[in-house]
Design a protein around this motif. Structure first.
Motif, PDB file in Angstrom:
ATOM      1  N   LEU A  16      -2.638  19.042   5.463  1.00 49.88           N
ATOM      2  CA  LEU A  16      -3.345  19.030   4.185  1.00 49.88           C
ATOM      3  C   LEU A  16      -3.732  20.435   3.748  1.00 49.88           C
ATOM      4  O   LEU A  16      -3.563  20.815   2.593  1.00 49.88           O
ATOM      5  CB  LEU A  16      -4.599  18.164   4.292  1.00 49.88           C
ATOM      6  CG  LEU A  16      -4.407  16.655   4.485  1.00 49.88           C
ATOM      7  CD1 LEU A  16      -5.756  15.977   4.640  1.00 49.88           C
ATOM      8  CD2 LEU A  16      -3.655  16.063   3.306  1.00 49.88           C
ATOM      9  N   LEU A  17      -4.256  21.210   4.671  1.00 46.89           N
ATOM     10  CA  LEU A  17      -4.799  22.519   4.316  1.00 46.89           C
ATOM     11  C   LEU A  17      -3.731  23.567   4.059  1.00 46.89           C
ATOM     12  O   LEU A  17      -3.968  24.553   3.359  1.00 46.89           O
ATOM     13  CB  LEU A  17      -5.726  23.012   5.432  1.00 46.89           C
ATOM     14  CG  LEU A  17      -7.049  22.255   5.564  1.00 46.89           C
ATOM     15  CD1 LEU A  17      -7.764  22.642   6.855  1.00 46.89           C
ATOM     16  CD2 LEU A  17      -7.938  22.536   4.364  1.00 46.89           C
ATOM     17  N   GLY A  18      -2.552  23.372   4.602  1.00 45.44           N
ATOM     18  CA  GLY A  18      -1.548  24.422   4.486  1.00 45.44           C
ATOM     19  C   GLY A  18      -0.436  24.144   3.511  1.00 45.44           C
ATOM     20  O   GLY A  18       0.552  24.867   3.489  1.00 45.44           O
ATOM     21  N   LEU A 193     -13.643   4.921  -0.501  1.00 46.60           N
ATOM     22  CA  LEU A 193     -12.892   5.163  -1.722  1.00 46.60           C
ATOM     23  C   LEU A 193     -13.000   6.621  -2.145  1.00 46.60           C
ATOM     24  O   LEU A 193     -11.997   7.252  -2.512  1.00 46.60           O
ATOM     25  CB  LEU A 193     -13.381   4.252  -2.849  1.00 46.60           C
ATOM     26  CG  LEU A 193     -12.649   4.410  -4.189  1.00 46.60           C
ATOM     27  CD1 LEU A 193     -11.161   4.099  -4.030  1.00 46.60           C
ATOM     28  CD2 LEU A 193     -13.276   3.514  -5.259  1.00 46.60           C
ATOM     29  N   GLY A 194     -14.207   7.187  -2.107  1.00 47.12           N
ATOM     30  CA  GLY A 194     -14.385   8.570  -2.510  1.00 47.12           C
ATOM     31  C   GLY A 194     -13.736   9.553  -1.557  1.00 47.12           C
ATOM     32  O   GLY A 194     -13.126  10.543  -1.977  1.00 47.12           O
ATOM     33  N   LEU A 195     -13.855   9.297  -0.256  1.00 43.81           N
ATOM     34  CA  LEU A 195     -13.333  10.228   0.738  1.00 43.81           C
ATOM     35  C   LEU A 195     -11.814  10.130   0.853  1.00 43.81           C
ATOM     36  O   LEU A 195     -11.107  11.148   0.764  1.00 43.81           O
ATOM     37  CB  LEU A 195     -13.970   9.963   2.100  1.00 43.81           C
ATOM     38  CG  LEU A 195     -13.427  10.785   3.270  1.00 43.81           C
ATOM     39  CD1 LEU A 195     -13.620  12.273   3.027  1.00 43.81           C
ATOM     40  CD2 LEU A 195     -14.088  10.364   4.584  1.00 43.81           C
ATOM     41  N   ILE A 196     -11.294   8.923   1.039  1.00 45.01           N
ATOM     42  CA  ILE A 196      -9.872   8.766   1.337  1.00 45.01           C
ATOM     43  C   ILE A 196      -9.059   8.625   0.056  1.00 45.01           C
ATOM     44  O   ILE A 196      -8.087   9.358  -0.170  1.00 45.01           O
ATOM     45  CB  ILE A 196      -9.658   7.568   2.278  1.00 45.01           C
ATOM     46  CG1 ILE A 196     -10.500   7.760   3.550  1.00 45.01           C
ATOM     47  CG2 ILE A 196      -8.181   7.434   2.652  1.00 45.01           C
ATOM     48  CD1 ILE A 196     -10.672   6.517   4.378  1.00 45.01           C
ATOM     49  N   GLY A 197      -9.462   7.683  -0.824  1.00 42.72           N
ATOM     50  CA  GLY A 197      -8.746   7.530  -2.086  1.00 42.72           C
ATOM     51  C   GLY A 197      -8.989   8.674  -3.046  1.00 42.72           C
ATOM     52  O   GLY A 197      -8.178   8.916  -3.951  1.00 42.72           O
ATOM     53  N   GLY A 198     -10.097   9.387  -2.874  1.00 39.73           N
ATOM     54  CA  GLY A 198     -10.432  10.505  -3.742  1.00 39.73           C
ATOM     55  C   GLY A 198     -10.037  11.839  -3.151  1.00 39.73           C
ATOM     56  O   GLY A 198      -9.009  12.431  -3.507  1.00 39.73           O
ATOM     57  N   VAL A 199     -10.834  12.342  -2.193  1.00 36.14           N
ATOM     58  CA  VAL A 199     -10.641  13.694  -1.663  1.00 36.14           C
ATOM     59  C   VAL A 199      -9.301  13.847  -0.940  1.00 36.14           C
ATOM     60  O   VAL A 199      -8.488  14.728  -1.271  1.00 36.14           O
ATOM     61  CB  VAL A 199     -11.795  14.078  -0.713  1.00 36.14           C
ATOM     62  CG1 VAL A 199     -11.504  15.416  -0.043  1.00 36.14           C
ATOM     63  CG2 VAL A 199     -13.110  14.152  -1.480  1.00 36.14           C
ATOM     64  N   LEU A 200      -9.056  13.006   0.071  1.00 37.23           N
ATOM     65  CA  LEU A 200      -7.860  13.204   0.895  1.00 37.23           C
ATOM     66  C   LEU A 200      -6.574  12.899   0.129  1.00 37.23           C
ATOM     67  O   LEU A 200      -5.566  13.592   0.301  1.00 37.23           O
ATOM     68  CB  LEU A 200      -7.951  12.349   2.158  1.00 37.23           C
ATOM     69  CG  LEU A 200      -9.103  12.685   3.116  1.00 37.23           C
ATOM     70  CD1 LEU A 200      -9.017  11.845   4.381  1.00 37.23           C
ATOM     71  CD2 LEU A 200      -9.131  14.172   3.463  1.00 37.23           C
ATOM     72  N   HIS A 201      -6.601  11.864  -0.724  1.00 33.26           N
ATOM     73  CA  HIS A 201      -5.394  11.595  -1.507  1.00 33.26           C
ATOM     74  C   HIS A 201      -5.095  12.748  -2.457  1.00 33.26           C
ATOM     75  O   HIS A 201      -3.927  13.168  -2.582  1.00 33.26           O
ATOM     76  CB  HIS A 201      -5.552  10.298  -2.304  1.00 33.26           C
ATOM     77  CG  HIS A 201      -4.427  10.060  -3.268  1.00 33.26           C
ATOM     78  ND1 HIS A 201      -3.181   9.595  -2.873  1.00 33.26           N
ATOM     79  CD2 HIS A 201      -4.344  10.266  -4.613  1.00 33.26           C
ATOM     80  CE1 HIS A 201      -2.400   9.509  -3.929  1.00 33.26           C
ATOM     81  NE2 HIS A 201      -3.064   9.910  -5.000  1.00 33.26           N
ATOM     82  N   MET A 203      -5.844  15.857  -2.146  1.00 30.62           N
ATOM     83  CA  MET A 203      -5.331  16.980  -1.362  1.00 30.62           C
ATOM     84  C   MET A 203      -3.877  16.754  -0.969  1.00 30.62           C
ATOM     85  O   MET A 203      -3.060  17.678  -0.999  1.00 30.62           O
ATOM     86  CB  MET A 203      -6.191  17.196  -0.121  1.00 30.62           C
ATOM     87  CG  MET A 203      -7.584  17.714  -0.409  1.00 30.62           C
ATOM     88  SD  MET A 203      -8.572  17.927   1.095  1.00 30.62           S
ATOM     89  CE  MET A 203      -7.675  19.255   1.910  1.00 30.62           C
ATOM     90  N   SER A 204      -3.533  15.537  -0.602  1.00 32.03           N
ATOM     91  CA  SER A 204      -2.187  15.265  -0.108  1.00 32.03           C
ATOM     92  C   SER A 204      -1.132  15.336  -1.215  1.00 32.03           C
ATOM     93  O   SER A 204       0.025  15.660  -0.945  1.00 32.03           O
ATOM     94  CB  SER A 204      -2.135  13.897   0.579  1.00 32.03           C
ATOM     95  OG  SER A 204      -2.326  12.845  -0.352  1.00 32.03           O
ATOM     96  N   VAL A 205      -1.519  15.028  -2.462  1.00 26.69           N
ATOM     97  CA  VAL A 205      -0.530  15.044  -3.550  1.00 26.69           C
ATOM     98  C   VAL A 205      -0.648  16.272  -4.442  1.00 26.69           C
ATOM     99  O   VAL A 205       0.222  16.517  -5.283  1.00 26.69           O
ATOM    100  CB  VAL A 205      -0.645  13.770  -4.420  1.00 26.69           C
ATOM    101  CG1 VAL A 205      -0.425  12.526  -3.588  1.00 26.69           C
ATOM    102  CG2 VAL A 205      -1.982  13.712  -5.165  1.00 26.69           C
ATOM    103  N   GLY A 206      -1.722  17.047  -4.310  1.00 31.24           N
ATOM    104  CA  GLY A 206      -1.889  18.243  -5.127  1.00 31.24           C
ATOM    105  C   GLY A 206      -2.585  18.004  -6.447  1.00 31.24           C
ATOM    106  O   GLY A 206      -2.409  18.771  -7.402  1.00 31.24           O
TER     107      GLY A 206
END
Length: 491
Positions: A16-18, A193-201, A203-206
């Protein structure tokens, strides 16, 4: 003496970070935060946490207000191989202490600012080493807590594989935010929803995350327009605020509005679409399972919650929805009986429609009570009372004295009026024996309505929400009052 090896907690954060160019904007607050700054802040936080002794297998209770600091602290702890017990910042000191005693983390990372409420870029983080704490005993990278709306919260573990599986499901759901879009994230980043569907998703798609410090209706509506928002993730409270703006500025890029956590009132759903030209969609899931079903574009109306998310396996047995999991999500005894042979009982009453493949959630199996030998679904009573135009929120519980309705409504709604409304719509045996009307109902720390008769009474008695008095059914009463009704008779 044998020294036990620390639990290995896998993490895929480097992916995710790179994955994004340095100059791309990761998040917007009062300023633009690039991916380069995000990586710097995560690296800095790693160094700070490591200096306190946090490393692979450490257990860390993380309790920070909504902030950029909260996000990059979480990413840093995961990068170190720690297990993070994510606490809501709104918990009271006594509640925090109970969780610490229950889970026994070795470290407690928090801020001293107990007044923080709305999103802020950064907070100072204090790391407390706890003498009686223990290292992580399982390989779960994330520990969360159910809402506690009916009593003591359940302790729920999510593995790295579980989080990756949920992210994969989100990536395959048509309509989810995509690269280059801007997502106004109003949902709490402490919850799924906020953490995974929001933040992490994102990050993963840009996609670019947008956070706001303003929760006034006009300011929220302005944010949609000024920030060129493509998608909003929130809870019914946020859409209620937005729907109150009579003539909001145009938000031409807005295409998606997703609500989760609780059922959305029909009037809010209608008003939002009238004002913004977008139907509010739904995301249905549980802390234990993550996302289960979605109707992101609002194609269907409640009680339909949409179609089951890709990769999620469900079944309806005995009228209840079960979700397939590779292991029990419960890390304590509380709730463990709901996991049987690889399936978790959601306790939600469900029905599949074979014609269009949708899932319908009609209530809770644990909301079924017996009244005079007859089965009553408390959710049905809630739904009918919520149709009154003055009712903002409602919780129906079953106590020793029978069915009670707790209603949040503005000044002016009388209990007698609401009792008459109930008599028009409900069979006699379903009418609440008592109706309590107050300006606003009490909620848990994570914003969900309390659903325990004992907790509701304690909260209302403790807040002094209006002058409450008891009157016989049919006598006029004012908001903030209580009236006794009668039940019985034939259905």
């Amino acid at each position: 003496m044998t020294v036990s090896q620390p639990v290995t907690i896998p993490w895929w954060g480097a992916e995710l970070l790179g994955s994004r160019p340095d100059h791309d904007v990761w998040a917007r607050t009062s300023r633009d935060v690039t991916w380069a700054e995000l990586r710097r802040q995560v690296t800095r936080s790693i160094d700070i946490f490591a200096a306190h002794g946090i490393g692979p297998g450490s257990s860390v209770a993380l309790r920070l207000p909504p902030s950029l600091t909260g996000i990059w602290s979480l990413l840093a702890l995961w990068s170190l191989g720690a297990q993070v017990q994510l606490l809501d910042h709104r918990l009271k000191p006594a509640e925090v202490q109970r969780v610490l005693e229950l889970c026994r983390p070795k470290y407690h990372a928090h801020t001293t600012d107990e007044t923080a409420a709305q999103f802020q870029d950064e907070y100072e983080v204090y790391v407390e080493w706890r003498r009686d704490g223990t290292p992580a005993r399982t390989d779960h990278c994330l520990v969360q807590f159910s809402s506690g709306s009916t009593g003591r919260p359940k302790v729920i573990g999510r593995s790295t594989a579980s989080l990756r599986g949920e992210l994969d499901a989100f990536s395959r759901i048509p309509g989810m935010p995509r690269q280059g879009e801007r997502v106004l994230l109003l949902s709490s980043t402490v919850h799924s929803l906020g953490l995974i569907g929001g933040v992490l998703h994102a990050m993963s798609v840009g996609a670019t995350l947008v956070f706001t410090t303003h929760l006034q209706p006009q300011a929220l509506a302005a944010t949609l327009a000024e920030q060129d928002i493509d998608a909003v993730f929130g809870v019914p409270f946020h859409y209620d605020l937005l729907s109150r703006v009579p003539d909001p500025p145009a938000a031409p890029r807005l295409r998606l509005a997703v609500s989760g956590g609780e059922r959305l009132r029909e009037d809010v759903h209608r008003s939002f679409e009238e004002r913004y030209g977008v139907r509010i969609g739904q995301a249905y899931g549980m802390t234990e399972t993550g996302i289960v079903a979605t109707d992101l574009t609002g194609e269907f109306a409640p009680p339909v919650v949409g179609r089951v998310a890709p990769g999620v396996h469900t079944r309806v047995r005995g009228g209840e929805l079960w979700v397939r999991l590779d292991r029990s999500p419960y890390l304590q005894d509380e709730g463990a009986e709901r996991y049987v042979d690889g399936w978790l009982n959601s306790k939600d009453l469900a029905h599949y429609c074979e014609a269009d493949g949708t899932l319908r959630i009609t209530g809770r199996s644990d909301s079924l009570v017996a009244v005079g030998g007859l089965k009553v679904d408390l959710m049905e009573i809630e739904h009918e009372l919520a149709l009154h135009p003055c009712v903002r929120e409602v919780v129906v519980v079953h106590a020793e004295g029978g069915i009670e309705a707790h209603v949040g409504a503005p000044e002016g709604l009388t209990v007698s009026e609401l009792m008459a409304f109930a008599r028009e719509r409900l069979s006699n045996f379903k009418i609440p024996r008592r109706i309590h009307v107050v300006p606003a109902l009490p909620r848990t720390a994570n914003g969900k309505l309390l659903r325990s008769a004992e907790l509701l009474r304690a909260a209302q008695d403790g807040t002094g929400a209006g002058t409450r008095r008891t009157a016989a059914a049919g006598r006029p009463t004012v908001a903030g009052s209580t009236v006794a009704g009668s039940t019985g008779g034939s259905p």
